[in-house]
Each structure stands twice: as structure tokens, then as C-alpha cells.
Design an enzyme around this catalytic site. Sequence first.
Site, mmCIF file in Angstrom:
data_model
loop_
_atom_site.group_PDB
_atom_site.id
_atom_site.type_symbol
_atom_site.label_atom_id
_atom_site.label_comp_id
_atom_site.label_asym_id
_atom_site.label_seq_id
_atom_site.Cartn_x
_atom_site.Cartn_y
_atom_site.Cartn_z
ATOM 1 N N ASP A 35 0.870 -1.173 0.000
ATOM 2 C CA ASP A 35 0.000 0.000 0.000
ATOM 3 C C ASP A 35 0.909 1.226 0.000
ATOM 4 O OD1 ASP A 35 -1.604 2.174 0.605
ATOM 5 O OD2 ASP A 35 -2.738 1.152 2.162
ATOM 6 N N ALA A 59 -1.914 4.615 -8.996
ATOM 7 C CA ALA A 59 -2.862 5.725 -8.854
ATOM 8 C C ALA A 59 -4.260 5.175 -8.641
ATOM 9 C CB ALA A 59 -2.846 6.625 -10.088
ATOM 10 N N TYR A 124 -10.844 13.544 -8.678
ATOM 11 C CA TYR A 124 -9.698 12.842 -9.263
ATOM 12 C C TYR A 124 -8.604 13.835 -9.649
ATOM 13 C CZ TYR A 124 -6.843 10.449 -12.742
ATOM 14 O OH TYR A 124 -5.780 9.952 -13.467
ATOM 15 N N TRP A 149 -5.258 10.430 -21.879
ATOM 16 C CA TRP A 149 -6.013 9.468 -22.699
ATOM 17 C C TRP A 149 -5.211 8.186 -22.942
ATOM 18 C CZ3 TRP A 149 -9.465 12.037 -26.954
ATOM 19 C CH2 TRP A 149 -10.211 13.077 -26.388
#
Length: 294
Positions: A35, A59, A124, A149
Site C-alpha cells: 500500500d 494511482a 480525481y 487518454w
Amino acid sequence: MILIFGGGGQLGQELQRTAALKAMPYTAISHADVDISDTAAVSQALSAARPSIVVNAAAYTKVDLAEKDPDAARLGNEIGPGVIAAACAAAGTPLIHISTDYVFDGSKEGPYVETDPIAPLGVYGATKAAGEEAVRKAAPRHVILRTSWVFGAFGANFLKTMLRLARERDELRVVADQRGCPTSTGDIAGAILQIAPRLRSEVYGSEVYGLYHFAGAGSASWHEFASRIIDAQAPFTGRHPKVTAIATSDYPTPARRPANSVFDCGKFIRTFGFGPRPWTLETDAVVRELFAAD
């Protein structure tokens, strides 16, 4: 030795494949292993691997779910990167941290450069922006690589979704009023592994630390990106569903998306002497790879 956090994600898996092809030693760590918000676990991972460079490809990427679970997004996108950066600083190890176009609100006319002010539209983007700042504060020897993207052969992404829908539907309705730079994980991984030696160098390292934009060459709307994917898959499937352009307002989502996610990658090109490949060619290549694997 390269230590990769986020080894189970689409970029992390691509980094492992690219490193293996280049015969570059690496250790990849997934969320199940460590973690990244756990200071002791991250420090132990660095001590065990003794890397010459660290890549943080980990992420929290669930853009819409982040609106309902900001704490999880903050752990993955702000706290975790800060922990990794502090551990890298303590070990004297350079860090490459991956960030996103979502730090911008998309209101600019023209491509974004690194000096443009950030203004994230949702949780986010806000947590990714905070993660960038955490890295800057904790680790002087860093490169923050913003991209947009992202697609590739591993994990879930827009390209793979379009391939699935092309098998199931005769018409795809895709947003046409958001623009960005589709970027393949292969291109990002290749760039990371190519610049890594520069960051390790005592001579050049200090000259190249900082923030860069790296995204596929050229720009497209989601509709144009989808159309290219459909054209690329048609020879393999014999199917060519209609791709219909729609507005963002026709496809509401919990999190707002930037209307403009186009990046100017000039700083990266000037600094490192090479740039990203055209998104069109990378799209075709990933589609071919996926069908070759079937």
C-alpha cells in the site's frame, strides 16, 4: 535496477514488458504487495530492491467513483505519492511520477504547456494535482510526467472498450466535443526507460528534473479516436459499426471532464531529444497486437 510501483496497472505491466525486452533489471510492486500510503512498507520496498530509479505508476484512476469516495482517491493520488517521494529522497533515489491532464479544466484555447495554471474540475484531478505538489515538496530529484487518454494492451481502457462494443453493437455513440492526445502505454514506457539513465547521471540529472508533458503526437476527439479504432479492427472482424458523434451533454457522468486535454510536448522533446509517436500509429499497433493474441 528500476522499482515500479503500480506494477499491476496498465502502465505498470507495460513497463515490465518493455524493461524485459530491453534487458533492464526491474522489480514491480502491485497494490496487493504494498500500500503506497504505508510509509514503513514503502521504505522497506526501497531497502529490499535498492533501485537506481523509482517509477510511480500507481494511482486511483476511478474518475467517477472518486466523486463519492474522495478519501480513497486522496490515499492513492496524494498521500501515496508523497510517501514514495519522501522514501526516494531519504534514499537519494530519483523518482519518475505519472500525472494526468485532469489537473486542467480544459478551458484553454490551444495545447497546454507545463506553466499553465491548473484548475481541476473534480476530485480525481484535484487529488492528482495534490500528488504532484507532494512529490515536488518531498523529492528534489524528480520528474513528473503528465500524460493523457492512456490506452494499451493491458488493463481496462477506452480502446479495449471500443473493441468489445464493436462486436456487440451496430452503432457506437461517442463524445465529439472533448479533445485530447491519445497516448499508448508502450510509448510512455519507452520514454520512461529511455530518460531513466539521464536521471541517474550525476552530470545531467540536475538539469532534467521537473515537470513535463508527454502525450501521443497529434490530437483527436473521443469520436475520432473511436473511429480510428473501428477502422483498425474491421479487417480482423469484418465488422464496421457506425460511430455517431454526440455532445458531452448527451453522455452525463458524475465527474466533469476537461473539454481540452491537448498537450504541447515541446519541453520534453527539447530536453530529451525525442518525442512521442503519432497516436494513430500507436492505435493501429495496439489493435493488431490484441487480435494477434486472440
